[in-house]
Design a protein around this motif. Structure first.
Motif, PDB file in Angstrom:
ATOM      1  N   LYS A  25       0.830  -1.215   0.000  1.00 54.67           N
ATOM      2  CA  LYS A  25       0.000   0.000   0.000  1.00 54.67           C
ATOM      3  C   LYS A  25       0.859   1.257   0.000  1.00 54.67           C
ATOM      4  N   HIS A  26       0.381   2.267  -0.724  1.00 58.71           N
ATOM      5  CA  HIS A  26       1.015   3.585  -0.744  1.00 58.71           C
ATOM      6  C   HIS A  26       0.126   4.468   0.132  1.00 58.71           C
ATOM      7  N   VAL A  27       0.631   4.821   1.304  1.00 54.61           N
ATOM      8  CA  VAL A  27      -0.223   5.487   2.289  1.00 54.61           C
ATOM      9  C   VAL A  27       0.049   6.999   2.285  1.00 54.61           C
ATOM     10  N   PHE A 138      -5.174  12.412 -10.306  1.00 58.29           N
ATOM     11  CA  PHE A 138      -4.005  13.154 -10.798  1.00 58.29           C
ATOM     12  C   PHE A 138      -2.688  12.599 -10.230  1.00 58.29           C
ATOM     13  N   TYR A 139      -2.615  12.470  -8.902  1.00 55.22           N
ATOM     14  CA  TYR A 139      -1.372  12.027  -8.249  1.00 55.22           C
ATOM     15  C   TYR A 139      -1.066  10.563  -8.607  1.00 55.22           C
ATOM     16  N   ALA A 140      -2.094   9.710  -8.600  1.00 50.57           N
ATOM     17  CA  ALA A 140      -1.895   8.291  -8.932  1.00 50.57           C
ATOM     18  C   ALA A 140      -1.322   8.159 -10.342  1.00 50.57           C
ATOM     19  N   ASP A 141      -1.894   8.930 -11.261  1.00 50.97           N
ATOM     20  CA  ASP A 141      -1.432   8.954 -12.657  1.00 50.97           C
ATOM     21  C   ASP A 141       0.023   9.386 -12.759  1.00 50.97           C
ATOM     22  N   GLY A 144       2.302   6.824 -11.317  1.00 49.50           N
ATOM     23  CA  GLY A 144       2.182   5.473 -11.887  1.00 49.50           C
ATOM     24  C   GLY A 144       1.735   4.459 -10.853  1.00 49.50           C
ATOM     25  N   ILE A 145       0.860   4.868  -9.952  1.00 47.72           N
ATOM     26  CA  ILE A 145       0.362   3.961  -8.898  1.00 47.72           C
ATOM     27  C   ILE A 145      -1.098   3.627  -9.186  1.00 47.72           C
ATOM     28  N   ASN A 146      -1.457   2.339  -9.050  1.00 49.68           N
ATOM     29  CA  ASN A 146      -2.853   1.949  -9.186  1.00 49.68           C
ATOM     30  C   ASN A 146      -3.635   2.568  -8.012  1.00 49.68           C
ATOM     31  N   PRO A 147      -4.675   3.386  -8.298  1.00 45.55           N
ATOM     32  CA  PRO A 147      -5.399   4.044  -7.199  1.00 45.55           C
ATOM     33  C   PRO A 147      -5.911   3.072  -6.138  1.00 45.55           C
ATOM     34  N   SER A 148      -6.156   1.805  -6.542  1.00 46.35           N
ATOM     35  CA  SER A 148      -6.666   0.875  -5.532  1.00 46.35           C
ATOM     36  C   SER A 148      -5.579   0.483  -4.521  1.00 46.35           C
ATOM     37  N   ASN A 149      -4.326   0.825  -4.829  1.00 43.22           N
ATOM     38  CA  ASN A 149      -3.250   0.557  -3.863  1.00 43.22           C
ATOM     39  C   ASN A 149      -2.929   1.770  -2.992  1.00 43.22           C
TER      40      ASN A 149
END
Ligand code: SF4
Length: 384
Positions: A25-27, A138-141, A144-149
């Motif tokens: 997870k990216h917290v 925007f930030y996930a894009d 390059g992080i999957n928003p679900s993570n």
């Protein structure tokens, strides 16, 4: 807290600790303006100590991957809300008076008891949720992080925010903007659990690109702050210039008077009558007056459920001299505003670039998708 223990707070501390321990997870965490002038009290500091940079340092030491500022999102809210207000004033007069919507306690009260006024509510999400939606898009894009993570955590002065994060109307493409809310008191518990002392922790800056804030974003934590910030940008939108000194330090909307009234003269728009109301009993009296006469003498009304605004929220540190604590926290907030190099939301460079790179312009289709919401008539649920 409930003296008989019949009501207990819904704590998210364990869930946040688990997320921080989960390497998949990216917290991400964000901190509300009112918490930055109150968290110090939980660590023995004098009331009204500004601890924003210490708080950012503590959150980084606790293991959060990014530390963003809800004050940035308050600036974003002002861009959307001031644009919406000017649009309503000039083109959608049936939606005047414009009622602010950044306090979930007030919004739910309106949905229960004054559903006939729901169309007057600003459709802007609260700063917390605007930032949550921006992080998962925007930030996930960008990262390059999957928003679900992504796990979105907020540090709030407010227990009503815990209800707000679960509102279905705030979801975008079936995804919640926010995941967990820690109150100021809960953050103190989490930091102490991790052995982090705010007195000794190294200061840190908030992370770019969602971390810059202006004085306007910081005063959201006090009653009248949303109004003052909105008027600064409404003035700019109408005239192309920043407001004069008396509107930059707009005294009539400050202070603890239950309902404050003021008139803002904005060239090209005219005289705008404004009311600022805090505390739900005051809201009831004001709204009953509007219902009884069928009209409002104000075009813009700010409502905050808690007396004093968010600095007096239900998740804030407890104090034996609560009145003095609120006064000192408010003083600290206005001091931050006066000392800020930029005091208007539209001058925030990160706000300007997020519109250029992602949202386009305020009230664009994309801004409406991520930053605006709808409301629910809850009146009948009173009788369930
Ligand atoms: Fe929450 Fe109170 Fe602030 Fe409303 S005024 S957002 S209920 S802390």
């Amino acid at each position: 807290q409930c003296p008989s223990g019949a009501i207990t707070e819904k704590s998210h501390v364990r869930k946040v600790l688990d997320a921080l321990d989960d390497d998949t997870k990216h917290v991400v965490v964000q901190t509300a303006p009112a918490t930055k002038v109150s968290l110090g009290e939980e660590f023995g500091m004098p009331q009204g100590t500004s601890v924003g940079k210490k708080m950012a340092g503590a959150l980084k030491a606790a293991g959060f991957d990014s530390v963003f500022d809800t004050c940035f999102a308050a600036d974003l809210t002002i861009m959307e809300e001031a644009s919406e207000f000017v649009h309503r004033l000039t083109k959608k007069k049936d939606e005047i008076p414009h009622l602010t919507s950044c306090c979930p306690g007030w919004v739910k009260y309106c949905e229960y008891f004054y559903p006939e006024l729901m169309h007057n509510l600003s459709t802007c999400k609260s700063p917390q949720n605007m930032l949550g939606a921006t992080i998962k898009s925007f930030y996930a894009d960008k990262m390059g992080i999957n928003p679900s993570n992504i796990v979105n955590v907020s540090i709030m002065p407010c227990t009503a925010k815990k209800f707000e994060v679960g509102r279905e109307e705030l979801e975008v493409d079936g995804q919640q903007d926010m995941d967990y809310v820690l109150t100021t008191r809960e953050l103190a518990v989490l930091l102490k659990h991790k052995g982090i002392d705010l007195n000794t922790v190294a200061e840190a800056e908030y992370d770019s690109v969602l971390g810059e804030s202006t004085g306007a974003g910081r005063i959201f934590g006090a009653t009248g702050g949303v109004t003052e910030a909105a008027v600064r940008t409404a003035y700019y939108l109408a005239t192309g210039s920043n407001p004069p000194a008396d509107l930059l330090d707009w005294k009539p909307v400050r202070g603890m008077q239950s309902v404050k009234e003021a008139v803002a003269s904005i060239p090209g728009v005219g005289a705008v009558n404004i009311a600022v109301c805090h505390g739900l009993e005051n809201a009831r009296q004001l709204l009953d007056g509007i219902k009884a006469t069928g009209s409002s003498k104000w075009q813009f009304i700010e409502f905050m459920a808690c007396p004093g605004g968010c600095i007096g929220g239900g998740g804030q540190p407890k104090s034996m001299d609560a009145v003095e604590a609120k006064k000192k926290r408010i003083e600290a907030i206005y001091k931050e505003d006066t000392g800020a190099t930029k005091r208007c939301s539209h001058d925030n460079a990160e706000i300007q670039s997020i519109y250029k790179d992602f949202f386009g312009k305020p009230l664009s289709e994309k801004a409406e998708k991520y930053l605006h919401t709808t409301f629910v008539n809850r009146h009948d649920r009173l009788f369930d």
